[in-house]
Design a protein around this motif. Structure first.
Motif, PDB file in Angstrom:
ATOM      1  N   GLU A  10       0.822  -1.207   0.000  1.00  0.00           N
ATOM      2  CA  GLU A  10       0.000   0.000   0.000  1.00  0.00           C
ATOM      3  C   GLU A  10       0.863   1.266   0.000  1.00  0.00           C
ATOM      4  OE1 GLU A  10      -2.240  -3.398   1.028  1.00  0.00           O
ATOM      5  OE2 GLU A  10      -0.465  -2.610   2.058  1.00  0.00           O
ATOM      6  N   ILE A  11       1.919   1.250   0.814  1.00  0.00           N
ATOM      7  CA  ILE A  11       2.808   2.418   0.876  1.00  0.00           C
ATOM      8  C   ILE A  11       3.519   2.625  -0.461  1.00  0.00           C
ATOM      9  CG2 ILE A  11       4.960   3.280   1.889  1.00  0.00           C
ATOM     10  CD1 ILE A  11       4.089   2.061   4.537  1.00  0.00           C
ATOM     11  N   LYS A  12       4.007   1.538  -1.034  1.00  0.00           N
ATOM     12  CA  LYS A  12       4.705   1.633  -2.317  1.00  0.00           C
ATOM     13  C   LYS A  12       3.769   2.128  -3.416  1.00  0.00           C
ATOM     14  CE  LYS A  12       8.068  -2.025  -1.305  1.00  0.00           C
ATOM     15  NZ  LYS A  12       8.572  -3.362  -1.695  1.00  0.00           N
ATOM     16  N   MET A  13       2.550   1.576  -3.445  1.00  0.00           N
ATOM     17  CA  MET A  13       1.585   1.967  -4.461  1.00  0.00           C
ATOM     18  C   MET A  13       1.216   3.450  -4.323  1.00  0.00           C
ATOM     19  SD  MET A  13       0.703  -0.399  -6.634  1.00  0.00           S
ATOM     20  CE  MET A  13      -0.906   0.180  -7.188  1.00  0.00           C
ATOM     21  N   LYS A  14       0.962   3.888  -3.095  1.00  0.00           N
ATOM     22  CA  LYS A  14       0.592   5.288  -2.882  1.00  0.00           C
ATOM     23  C   LYS A  14       1.717   6.218  -3.321  1.00  0.00           C
ATOM     24  CE  LYS A  14      -1.127   8.541   0.577  1.00  0.00           C
ATOM     25  NZ  LYS A  14      -0.220   9.625   0.149  1.00  0.00           N
ATOM     26  N   ALA A  15       2.965   5.850  -2.972  1.00  0.00           N
ATOM     27  CA  ALA A  15       4.101   6.683  -3.343  1.00  0.00           C
ATOM     28  C   ALA A  15       4.218   6.801  -4.864  1.00  0.00           C
ATOM     29  CB  ALA A  15       5.386   6.106  -2.753  1.00  0.00           C
ATOM     30  N   CYS A  16       4.040   5.678  -5.555  1.00  0.00           N
ATOM     31  CA  CYS A  16       4.131   5.674  -7.022  1.00  0.00           C
ATOM     32  C   CYS A  16       3.006   6.493  -7.648  1.00  0.00           C
ATOM     33  CB  CYS A  16       4.086   4.239  -7.550  1.00  0.00           C
ATOM     34  SG  CYS A  16       5.563   3.271  -7.152  1.00  0.00           S
ATOM     35  N   LYS A  17       1.803   6.341  -7.112  1.00  0.00           N
ATOM     36  CA  LYS A  17       0.661   7.080  -7.653  1.00  0.00           C
ATOM     37  C   LYS A  17       0.784   8.581  -7.378  1.00  0.00           C
ATOM     38  CE  LYS A  17      -2.703   3.306  -7.607  1.00  0.00           C
ATOM     39  NZ  LYS A  17      -3.972   2.777  -7.037  1.00  0.00           N
ATOM     40  N   ARG A  41      12.470   5.611  -7.025  1.00  0.00           N
ATOM     41  CA  ARG A  41      12.523   5.612  -8.495  1.00  0.00           C
ATOM     42  C   ARG A  41      12.440   4.188  -9.029  1.00  0.00           C
ATOM     43  NH1 ARG A  41      17.860   7.616 -11.624  1.00  0.00           N
ATOM     44  NH2 ARG A  41      18.637   5.836 -10.434  1.00  0.00           N
ATOM     45  N   GLU A  42      13.128   3.246  -8.388  1.00  0.00           N
ATOM     46  CA  GLU A  42      13.053   1.836  -8.802  1.00  0.00           C
ATOM     47  C   GLU A  42      11.634   1.312  -8.650  1.00  0.00           C
ATOM     48  OE1 GLU A  42      16.107  -0.752  -7.121  1.00  0.00           O
ATOM     49  OE2 GLU A  42      17.342   1.037  -6.801  1.00  0.00           O
ATOM     50  N   TRP A  43      10.989   1.654  -7.527  1.00  0.00           N
ATOM     51  CA  TRP A  43       9.604   1.219  -7.322  1.00  0.00           C
ATOM     52  C   TRP A  43       8.721   1.724  -8.470  1.00  0.00           C
ATOM     53  CZ3 TRP A  43       8.673   2.962  -1.531  1.00  0.00           C
ATOM     54  CH2 TRP A  43       9.423   2.132  -0.681  1.00  0.00           C
ATOM     55  N   TYR A  44       8.903   2.991  -8.802  1.00  0.00           N
ATOM     56  CA  TYR A  44       8.036   3.581  -9.815  1.00  0.00           C
ATOM     57  C   TYR A  44       8.253   2.947 -11.186  1.00  0.00           C
ATOM     58  CZ  TYR A  44       5.824   6.811 -13.007  1.00  0.00           C
ATOM     59  OH  TYR A  44       5.034   7.336 -14.000  1.00  0.00           O
ATOM     60  N   PHE A  45       9.500   2.718 -11.552  1.00  0.00           N
ATOM     61  CA  PHE A  45       9.791   2.098 -12.849  1.00  0.00           C
ATOM     62  C   PHE A  45       9.156   0.714 -12.931  1.00  0.00           C
ATOM     63  CE2 PHE A  45      13.766   4.478 -14.557  1.00  0.00           C
ATOM     64  CZ  PHE A  45      13.117   5.684 -14.357  1.00  0.00           C
ATOM     65  N   LYS A  46       9.223  -0.044 -11.830  1.00  0.00           N
ATOM     66  CA  LYS A  46       8.613  -1.378 -11.819  1.00  0.00           C
ATOM     67  C   LYS A  46       7.086  -1.278 -11.840  1.00  0.00           C
ATOM     68  CE  LYS A  46      12.345  -3.969  -9.604  1.00  0.00           C
ATOM     69  NZ  LYS A  46      12.731  -4.877  -8.497  1.00  0.00           N
ATOM     70  N   TYR A  47       6.567  -0.318 -11.096  1.00  0.00           N
ATOM     71  CA  TYR A  47       5.118  -0.105 -11.077  1.00  0.00           C
ATOM     72  C   TYR A  47       4.618   0.272 -12.468  1.00  0.00           C
ATOM     73  CZ  TYR A  47       0.833   2.633 -10.481  1.00  0.00           C
ATOM     74  OH  TYR A  47      -0.427   3.152 -10.610  1.00  0.00           O
ATOM     75  N   ASN A  53       1.479  -5.854  -9.438  1.00  0.00           N
ATOM     76  CA  ASN A  53       2.235  -7.109  -9.427  1.00  0.00           C
ATOM     77  C   ASN A  53       3.725  -6.896  -9.182  1.00  0.00           C
ATOM     78  OD1 ASN A  53      -0.028  -8.723  -9.928  1.00  0.00           O
ATOM     79  ND2 ASN A  53       0.146  -8.458 -12.143  1.00  0.00           N
ATOM     80  N   ALA A  54       4.185  -5.663  -9.405  1.00  0.00           N
ATOM     81  CA  ALA A  54       5.597  -5.367  -9.177  1.00  0.00           C
ATOM     82  C   ALA A  54       5.977  -5.532  -7.716  1.00  0.00           C
ATOM     83  CB  ALA A  54       5.911  -3.945  -9.631  1.00  0.00           C
ATOM     84  N   PHE A  55       5.002  -5.436  -6.826  1.00  0.00           N
ATOM     85  CA  PHE A  55       5.271  -5.492  -5.391  1.00  0.00           C
ATOM     86  C   PHE A  55       4.730  -6.761  -4.737  1.00  0.00           C
ATOM     87  CE2 PHE A  55       4.459  -0.879  -6.406  1.00  0.00           C
ATOM     88  CZ  PHE A  55       5.815  -0.582  -6.591  1.00  0.00           C
ATOM     89  N   ASN A  91      11.225  -7.172 -13.748  1.00  0.00           N
ATOM     90  CA  ASN A  91      10.776  -7.229 -12.353  1.00  0.00           C
ATOM     91  C   ASN A  91      11.742  -8.012 -11.462  1.00  0.00           C
ATOM     92  OD1 ASN A  91       9.160  -6.513 -10.249  1.00  0.00           O
ATOM     93  ND2 ASN A  91       7.598  -8.077 -10.609  1.00  0.00           N
ATOM     94  N   ILE A  92      13.007  -7.623 -11.545  1.00  0.00           N
ATOM     95  CA  ILE A  92      14.035  -8.198 -10.688  1.00  0.00           C
ATOM     96  C   ILE A  92      14.850  -7.056 -10.083  1.00  0.00           C
ATOM     97  CG2 ILE A  92      14.249 -10.430 -11.851  1.00  0.00           C
ATOM     98  CD1 ILE A  92      16.457  -9.377 -13.513  1.00  0.00           C
ATOM     99  N   ASP A  93      15.669  -7.364  -9.097  1.00  0.00           N
ATOM    100  CA  ASP A  93      16.467  -6.339  -8.437  1.00  0.00           C
ATOM    101  C   ASP A  93      17.582  -5.886  -9.368  1.00  0.00           C
ATOM    102  OD1 ASP A  93      18.558  -5.152  -6.651  1.00  0.00           O
ATOM    103  OD2 ASP A  93      17.087  -5.685  -5.117  1.00  0.00           O
TER     104      ASP A  93
END
Length: 234
Positions: A10-17, A41-47, A53-55, A91-93
């Protein structure tokens, strides 16, 4: 099972949105939730590539075939994406992508990766000081890959990690098993030593520290050389 993230989906999704909606920059949003802006930035690119599904934290220890690794490496060396671009795409590190590329440039064989849990539960075995030192040096030279070292040398992950951290903190002597009996010199009360004994102890410490620094310098030079090669390929 992989290490649990301290940040929920939820935190990652909110930050990306929030970033997508222009509610802040990577820097400002990252500061709000207490994470490095490059991580956001990595979270957003994956999102952007995979959506929620990225998370998905239920999928851990994915298998990577040799062919897949080589495809990713080829994408990088032919300028089809940076580490972070390819990490987002697949979708890898990004550290995983970097380690594959580093191995390829250093002529280290690229192999299938089929994770097993036994490196965490396998029984310990006796090792010599020379073997422990070899394992630690291999870990440092291969991007701190504790798990790969555990498989390579058939030793538990916990021991590989423990030896490596001890070596980095204290040098070669930390890898020597201490016998029961008199305290090692590092634990001797220096106030009880004569001037000559104290001088000898200081010289031994300096020698050990110098050897560790020389090895660290070797590793640094090797990494700098690799980085120059990578830059020249771009």
């Amino acid at each position: 099972m992989g290490k649990k993230s301290q940040y929920s989906i939820e935190i990652k999704m909110k930050a990306c949105k929030d970033y997508e909606k222009g509610k802040g920059s990577f820097q400002s949003i990252a500061e709000e939730i207490g994470v490095n802006w490059t991580t956001l930035r990595e979270w957003y690119f994956k999102y952007r590539e995979h959506g929620v599904n990225a998370f998905d934290t239920t999928k851990r220890n994915n298998s990577y075939t040799k062919e897949f690794k080589l495809e990713v490496i080829e994408e990088y060396i032919t300028n089809k994406g940076s580490y972070i671009d390819l990490a987002a795409k697949h979708n890898i590190d990004k550290r995983v992508v970097r380690s594959w590329v580093n191995k390829w440039y250093n002529d280290i064989e690229i192999k299938d990766y089929m994770p097993k849990g036994d490196v965490y539960t396998m029984k310990s075995r006796k090792t010599t000081f020379e073997e422990r030192l070899e394992i630690v040096k291999w870990v440092i030279e291969n991007d701190m890959s504790y798990k790969d070292a555990a498989y390579r040398y058939a030793i538990t992950y916990a021991l590989v990690y423990k030896w490596t951290r001890a070596y980095i903190d204290k040098g070669d002597d930390a890898l020597r098993y201490q016998k029961r009996g008199p305290k090692p010199k590092s634990e001797v009360d220096e106030s009880d030593l004569t001037e000559v004994e104290l001088l000898k102890l200081e010289l031994e410490r300096e020698k050990s520290l110098r050897k560790r620094r020389e090895f660290e310098l070797e590793v640094l030079k090797k990494k700098e050389e690799l980085e120059r090669k990578l830059r020249s390929q771009k």
